[in-house]
Design a protein around this motif. Structure first.
Motif, PDB file in Angstrom:
ATOM      1  N   LEU A  25       0.829  -1.205   0.000  1.00 25.84           N
ATOM      2  CA  LEU A  25       0.000   0.000   0.000  1.00 25.84           C
ATOM      3  C   LEU A  25       0.863   1.255   0.000  1.00 25.84           C
ATOM      4  O   LEU A  25       0.510   2.260  -0.637  1.00 25.84           O
ATOM      5  CB  LEU A  25      -0.929   0.002   1.214  1.00 25.84           C
ATOM      6  CG  LEU A  25      -2.021  -1.066   1.243  1.00 25.84           C
ATOM      7  CD1 LEU A  25      -2.944  -0.844   2.434  1.00 25.84           C
ATOM      8  CD2 LEU A  25      -2.836  -1.067  -0.050  1.00 25.84           C
ATOM      9  N   GLN A  26       2.004   1.207   0.683  1.00 19.65           N
ATOM     10  CA  GLN A  26       2.922   2.352   0.655  1.00 19.65           C
ATOM     11  C   GLN A  26       3.467   2.576  -0.757  1.00 19.65           C
ATOM     12  O   GLN A  26       3.552   3.717  -1.223  1.00 19.65           O
ATOM     13  CB  GLN A  26       4.092   2.121   1.617  1.00 19.65           C
ATOM     14  CG  GLN A  26       3.731   2.263   3.080  1.00 19.65           C
ATOM     15  CD  GLN A  26       4.955   2.253   3.973  1.00 19.65           C
ATOM     16  OE1 GLN A  26       6.062   1.905   3.566  1.00 19.65           O
ATOM     17  NE2 GLN A  26       4.765   2.623   5.234  1.00 19.65           N
ATOM     18  N   LEU A  27       3.834   1.498  -1.429  1.00 18.18           N
ATOM     19  CA  LEU A  27       4.364   1.617  -2.787  1.00 18.18           C
ATOM     20  C   LEU A  27       3.304   2.165  -3.741  1.00 18.18           C
ATOM     21  O   LEU A  27       3.599   2.999  -4.605  1.00 18.18           O
ATOM     22  CB  LEU A  27       4.871   0.261  -3.271  1.00 18.18           C
ATOM     23  CG  LEU A  27       6.114  -0.283  -2.564  1.00 18.18           C
ATOM     24  CD1 LEU A  27       6.427  -1.693  -3.050  1.00 18.18           C
ATOM     25  CD2 LEU A  27       7.314   0.629  -2.785  1.00 18.18           C
ATOM     26  N   PHE A 180      10.636   0.451   4.781  1.00 17.14           N
ATOM     27  CA  PHE A 180       9.331   0.836   5.306  1.00 17.14           C
ATOM     28  C   PHE A 180       9.386   2.323   5.631  1.00 17.14           C
ATOM     29  O   PHE A 180      10.411   2.830   6.101  1.00 17.14           O
ATOM     30  CB  PHE A 180       9.015   0.072   6.590  1.00 17.14           C
ATOM     31  CG  PHE A 180       8.695  -1.381   6.400  1.00 17.14           C
ATOM     32  CD1 PHE A 180       7.801  -1.798   5.439  1.00 17.14           C
ATOM     33  CD2 PHE A 180       9.273  -2.342   7.211  1.00 17.14           C
ATOM     34  CE1 PHE A 180       7.495  -3.135   5.268  1.00 17.14           C
ATOM     35  CE2 PHE A 180       8.985  -3.682   7.058  1.00 17.14           C
ATOM     36  CZ  PHE A 180       8.090  -4.084   6.082  1.00 17.14           C
ATOM     37  N   LEU A 181       8.280   3.024   5.419  1.00 17.34           N
ATOM     38  CA  LEU A 181       8.256   4.456   5.638  1.00 17.34           C
ATOM     39  C   LEU A 181       7.141   4.845   6.611  1.00 17.34           C
ATOM     40  O   LEU A 181       6.111   4.175   6.693  1.00 17.34           O
ATOM     41  CB  LEU A 181       8.056   5.186   4.307  1.00 17.34           C
ATOM     42  CG  LEU A 181       9.104   4.901   3.226  1.00 17.34           C
ATOM     43  CD1 LEU A 181       8.708   5.563   1.912  1.00 17.34           C
ATOM     44  CD2 LEU A 181      10.485   5.359   3.667  1.00 17.34           C
ATOM     45  N   THR A 182       7.389   5.930   7.329  1.00 19.69           N
ATOM     46  CA  THR A 182       6.394   6.472   8.238  1.00 19.69           C
ATOM     47  C   THR A 182       6.031   7.870   7.777  1.00 19.69           C
ATOM     48  O   THR A 182       6.910   8.679   7.490  1.00 19.69           O
ATOM     49  CB  THR A 182       6.936   6.524   9.681  1.00 19.69           C
ATOM     50  OG1 THR A 182       7.302   5.209  10.085  1.00 19.69           O
ATOM     51  CG2 THR A 182       5.888   7.061  10.635  1.00 19.69           C
ATOM     52  N   GLU A 183       4.748   8.168   7.693  1.00 18.61           N
ATOM     53  CA  GLU A 183       4.297   9.472   7.232  1.00 18.61           C
ATOM     54  C   GLU A 183       4.764  10.581   8.176  1.00 18.61           C
ATOM     55  O   GLU A 183       4.792  10.406   9.399  1.00 18.61           O
ATOM     56  CB  GLU A 183       2.769   9.503   7.153  1.00 18.61           C
ATOM     57  CG  GLU A 183       2.171   8.590   6.088  1.00 18.61           C
ATOM     58  CD  GLU A 183       2.238   9.203   4.702  1.00 18.61           C
ATOM     59  OE1 GLU A 183       2.766  10.321   4.573  1.00 18.61           O
ATOM     60  OE2 GLU A 183       1.757   8.561   3.760  1.00 18.61           O
ATOM     61  N   LEU A 357      12.548   6.269  13.868  1.00 17.69           N
ATOM     62  CA  LEU A 357      11.560   6.492  12.810  1.00 17.69           C
ATOM     63  C   LEU A 357      11.777   7.849  12.149  1.00 17.69           C
ATOM     64  O   LEU A 357      11.731   7.965  10.919  1.00 17.69           O
ATOM     65  CB  LEU A 357      10.146   6.410  13.382  1.00 17.69           C
ATOM     66  CG  LEU A 357       9.650   5.025  13.812  1.00 17.69           C
ATOM     67  CD1 LEU A 357       8.268   5.147  14.440  1.00 17.69           C
ATOM     68  CD2 LEU A 357       9.601   4.064  12.634  1.00 17.69           C
ATOM     69  N   GLN A 358      12.015   8.855  12.964  1.00 17.27           N
ATOM     70  CA  GLN A 358      12.152  10.205  12.432  1.00 17.27           C
ATOM     71  C   GLN A 358      13.434  10.383  11.632  1.00 17.27           C
ATOM     72  O   GLN A 358      13.440  11.015  10.576  1.00 17.27           O
ATOM     73  CB  GLN A 358      12.119  11.216  13.580  1.00 17.27           C
ATOM     74  CG  GLN A 358      12.164  12.666  13.103  1.00 17.27           C
ATOM     75  CD  GLN A 358      11.898  13.651  14.226  1.00 17.27           C
ATOM     76  OE1 GLN A 358      11.624  13.252  15.359  1.00 17.27           O
ATOM     77  NE2 GLN A 358      11.965  14.920  13.929  1.00 17.27           N
ATOM     78  N   ASN A 359      14.520   9.815  12.108  1.00 16.23           N
ATOM     79  CA  ASN A 359      15.823  10.046  11.483  1.00 16.23           C
ATOM     80  C   ASN A 359      16.130   9.117  10.325  1.00 16.23           C
ATOM     81  O   ASN A 359      16.944   9.452   9.455  1.00 16.23           O
ATOM     82  CB  ASN A 359      16.930   9.916  12.529  1.00 16.23           C
ATOM     83  CG  ASN A 359      16.843  10.974  13.609  1.00 16.23           C
ATOM     84  OD1 ASN A 359      16.280  12.039  13.399  1.00 16.23           O
ATOM     85  ND2 ASN A 359      17.369  10.668  14.783  1.00 16.23           N
ATOM     86  N   ALA A 364       9.498  11.726   4.110  1.00 13.57           N
ATOM     87  CA  ALA A 364      10.091  12.895   3.461  1.00 13.57           C
ATOM     88  C   ALA A 364      11.538  12.660   3.034  1.00 13.57           C
ATOM     89  O   ALA A 364      12.038  13.331   2.135  1.00 13.57           O
ATOM     90  CB  ALA A 364      10.013  14.095   4.399  1.00 13.57           C
ATOM     91  N   LEU A 365      12.218  11.710   3.668  1.00 10.60           N
ATOM     92  CA  LEU A 365      13.611  11.419   3.324  1.00 10.60           C
ATOM     93  C   LEU A 365      13.734  10.647   2.019  1.00 10.60           C
ATOM     94  O   LEU A 365      14.809  10.624   1.407  1.00 10.60           O
ATOM     95  CB  LEU A 365      14.270  10.609   4.452  1.00 10.60           C
ATOM     96  CG  LEU A 365      14.368  11.278   5.827  1.00 10.60           C
ATOM     97  CD1 LEU A 365      14.875  10.283   6.862  1.00 10.60           C
ATOM     98  CD2 LEU A 365      15.266  12.501   5.761  1.00 10.60           C
TER      99      LEU A 365
END
Length: 415
Positions: A25-27, A180-183, A357-359, A364-365
């Motif tokens: 779903l992220q892709l 994996f990405l976090t919004e 998660l943030q770094n 956005a990265l």
């Protein structure tokens, strides 16, 4: 003008059952943000837990294996791009798609390196360290050949990026690191979220679908080697094991007297993980990134995992109150008990999860870099392929062997 992307799925995505479903779903969202209209096709049967992709503005299409109807349909649709969900799908459909849409970009999503997972499983059974003799397998040949045949391959783990480039000399311009990405919005709300406190949580937990062999091995290892030692030090603690597709051999591990509970499929993974105080992930073989640990970090739940479990999440570090990895049962137990009983230590691990998660995994990265990479390859596709002679060679060999075998199967099926 929007472009057309075909995703050929190994299975229909089940985000409530598997991390692979969530990643898919992220892709899809990333490609839609890159101005693609997405069609998802699969020859697999749907389950009661398959997500309704039309809710995500995705067209669904059931296709057949070894059937020329796929060729006709793809040619009529004139897709601008295709993404194969795992190398086996590229083996099955790659030659057909390339013949029908020769000027379209071919993308492979490995999910994780299957040959690495298999190599580690064999090494574990033989009580060996993983070496080249385990890695240089027939499955590795198939998977890496698929990588060469595609224009770009999505790799989920930094470790696997390094392995492919250093051990197998795969050119960097054929690979794209996309974990994996976090919004961003989710990250901003993490600390502000009203998560349950240390004292409002209880027990240990783990989660993972049981079709995936490393998950069953981890739960068995947990039950026999680790949990008895934890239970001895914290007699009132319970171990809650969640996972879809529970088999009888999993069910028989349930033992209430030992405080070991097989809880089955979780209706809401985030909720059950947030209710627990510590997540345990004693994974002994596997590859890629572990979705259960991302769920833990996103719900402010500290975890203890093995080197394999935490691989790719952050570099291995010394014990300093941050997320760490431990492999020996005694070390896992020592850290798990300390984390469970010590609120100060627990909060340090929680904060480390937020920072990780943030770094390292903020959307956005990666988003703009990914979109630019796909667009750049698409615009210079002919030149990109001229730099990949090995891929052309493997396409030719695969085309000749796979095509005629598939056509033979199709003919037999119609007799």
């Amino acid at each position: 003008m929007k472009k057309k992307l075909l995703i050929i799925g190994h299975t229909w995505p089940e985000p409530q059952s598997t991390a692979a479903g969530t990643r898919m779903l992220q892709l899809i969202q990333l490609f839609q943000d890159a101005n693609y209209v997405v069609t998802f096709a699969s020859a697999a049967s749907r389950s009661d837990y398959s997500v309704a992709l039309h809710d995500y503005q995705v067209t669904e299409k059931s296709i057949l294996l070894n059937d020329s109807s796929f060729d006709v349909w793809v040619k009529e649709e004139a897709f601008d791009a295709v993404m194969y969900d795992r190398f086996m799908v590229e083996e099955q459909y790659g030659w057909r798609f390339r013949e029908s849409c020769p000027s379209s970009i071919n993308i492979l999503d490995t999910e994780d390196l299957h040959f690495l997972r298999a190599a580690r499983e064999v090494a574990l059974k033989n009580n060996d360290e993983v070496t080249a003799k385990h890695l240089h397998s027939k499955q590795a040949m198939r998977e890496i050949a698929s990588i060469y045949r595609c224009d770009v391959t999505l790799i989920i783990s930094e470790y696997e990026m390094e392995l492919l480039q250093n051990q197998f000399r795969v050119p960097a311009d054929l690979l794209c690191y996309l974990p994996f990405l976090t919004e961003t919005e989710t990250l901003q709300n993490l600390k502000a979220a009203n998560y349950k406190s240390f004292h409002d949580r209880e027990h240990f937990s783990t989660i993972g679908n049981f079709i995936h062999k490393p998950n069953y091995d981890a739960v068995l290892y947990l039950k026999t080697e680790i949990w008895p030692l934890i239970r001895k030090q914290i007699p009132k603690a319970q171990m809650h094991v969640y996972g879809a597709y529970e088999s009888p051999k999993v069910s028989q591990l349930h033992n209430e007297q030992q405080g070991f509970y097989i809880k089955g499929r979780a209706k809401n993974a985030n909720e059950v993980i947030e209710n627990s105080r510590v997540v345990l992930a004693p994974i002994r073989f596997g590859a890629g990134l572990k979705g259960k640990l991302f769920t833990a970090m996103e719900t402010g739940t500290p975890f203890i995992g093995t080197t394999v479990a935490t691989e790719g999440i952050l570099p291995k570090i010394k014990s300093n109150g941050k997320i760490n990895s431990y492999d020996a049962p005694a070390d896992i137990v020592e850290q798990a008990v300390k984390l469970y009983l010590n609120e100060i230590e627990w909060k340090k691990y929680q904060e480390s999860g937020f920072q990780t998660l943030q770094n390292r995994f903020d959307m956005a990265l990666f988003k703009e870099v990914f979109i630019s990479r796909i667009n750049e390859i698409s615009c210079q596709l002919e030149n990109h392929r001229l730099q990949n002679f090995m891929g052309q060679l493997l396409q030719q060999q695969s085309f000749n062997s796979t095509k005629y075998f598939s056509q033979w199967i199709e003919k037999k099926n119609k007799e």
